[in-house]
Scaffold this motif. Sequence first.
Motif, short mmCIF file in Angstrom:
data_model
loop_
_atom_site.label_atom_id
_atom_site.label_comp_id
_atom_site.label_asym_id
_atom_site.label_seq_id
_atom_site.Cartn_x
_atom_site.Cartn_y
_atom_site.Cartn_z
N THR A 10 0.82 -1.20 0.00
CA THR A 10 0.00 0.00 0.00
C THR A 10 0.86 1.26 0.00
N HIS A 11 0.24 2.35 -0.39
CA HIS A 11 0.88 3.65 -0.35
C HIS A 11 0.91 4.14 1.09
N ALA A 14 -1.91 7.42 2.75
CA ALA A 14 -3.34 7.29 2.48
C ALA A 14 -4.12 8.40 3.15
N TRP A 48 -4.74 6.60 -2.49
CA TRP A 48 -5.06 5.70 -1.40
C TRP A 48 -5.93 6.44 -0.38
N PRO A 88 -6.36 0.73 4.10
CA PRO A 88 -6.09 1.54 2.90
C PRO A 88 -6.51 0.79 1.63
N HIS A 89 -7.11 1.52 0.70
CA HIS A 89 -7.52 0.92 -0.57
C HIS A 89 -7.74 2.02 -1.61
N ARG A 90 -7.84 1.62 -2.84
CA ARG A 90 -8.19 2.53 -3.93
C ARG A 90 -8.75 1.69 -5.07
#
Length: 317
Positions: A10-11, A14, A48, A88-90
Amino acid sequence: MPLLEKTIDTHAEAINEEVIYQNPLLFLKIWELHLEAHHCSPLEKHPWHYHKEVEFLAVIEGHLGVQSKHNYVVLGPGDVMVLGASQPHRSHKPLTGVLHYVVFQIDLGKHFDQSTMPYLYCFSEQTEPLEKLNYIFDINESAKRETYAFILEIFKESQTRMRGYEIAISSTIKRLMLLLLRCDSRNILNYTEETELNRLRPVLDYINTHLQDKLCVEDACQLLNLSYHYFIKYFKKTMGVSFLDYINYKRIKRSELLLLTSELSIMDVGYEVGISNMAQFYKLFKRHNRCSPREFKVRMRNESRASMGAAELNADF
């Protein structure tokens, strides 16, 4: 079924996204997105983000790419996905063609009452994020179809807002959680044993009957004849929340009821639920409802009028 899946980190930066609930008592936001066919969007252009609410996705048409903490997956028509709280997500549109899907964000913790509290721990994500439940939809086609139908049912009820839609939505949310609980063959959701809950019953009953009084951990320890440190750990393990958070939760839920069903002043409501410090009462109430007690009362009255108006409009047709 998902088209592809791979592991990606993940970034680090976020965005903490605030979810504005469509109904303050249901603690949820649900909406649909339609994206045109002529373009797709690179994943890198989408930041993110995370939020304390659990998120469900249901794809009606087209394909949706979703990157979470450790996975990237492309969802197609009929596919569903769950993303855990604060994970975290996108997402993006990976292919050309129309994309139509529903996003459902909800604070599941707010949908537990005295009878369902033993299962709060299952969905509290203290050990595993709810994202790990996505295996259910890969191996259990029936569970995936039911989850998809539940999400669309909640969306429909939130849009039509017929009389009693809050009951319909609340009921469907509980059916969704029950489905996940019963289909979890890998035991990701570790539910609280009845014997553990029964051991806490004297404390839970004591809290319910003494919310207006000062409640101390020491008193609870004496009821069960347990040491302070053992009780604190045992309570959180069994209930999924700390002793203090549980008391605050019960006090705010009772204050909500008093605000909606009585003519008590805000100060008197605070006293009735055992919070005499108004600054503390406002702080706790806002933490749970993202609005002040006064704003809550006004908003719910407006919500009630809107629901009645929608019901009358539907009746005309």
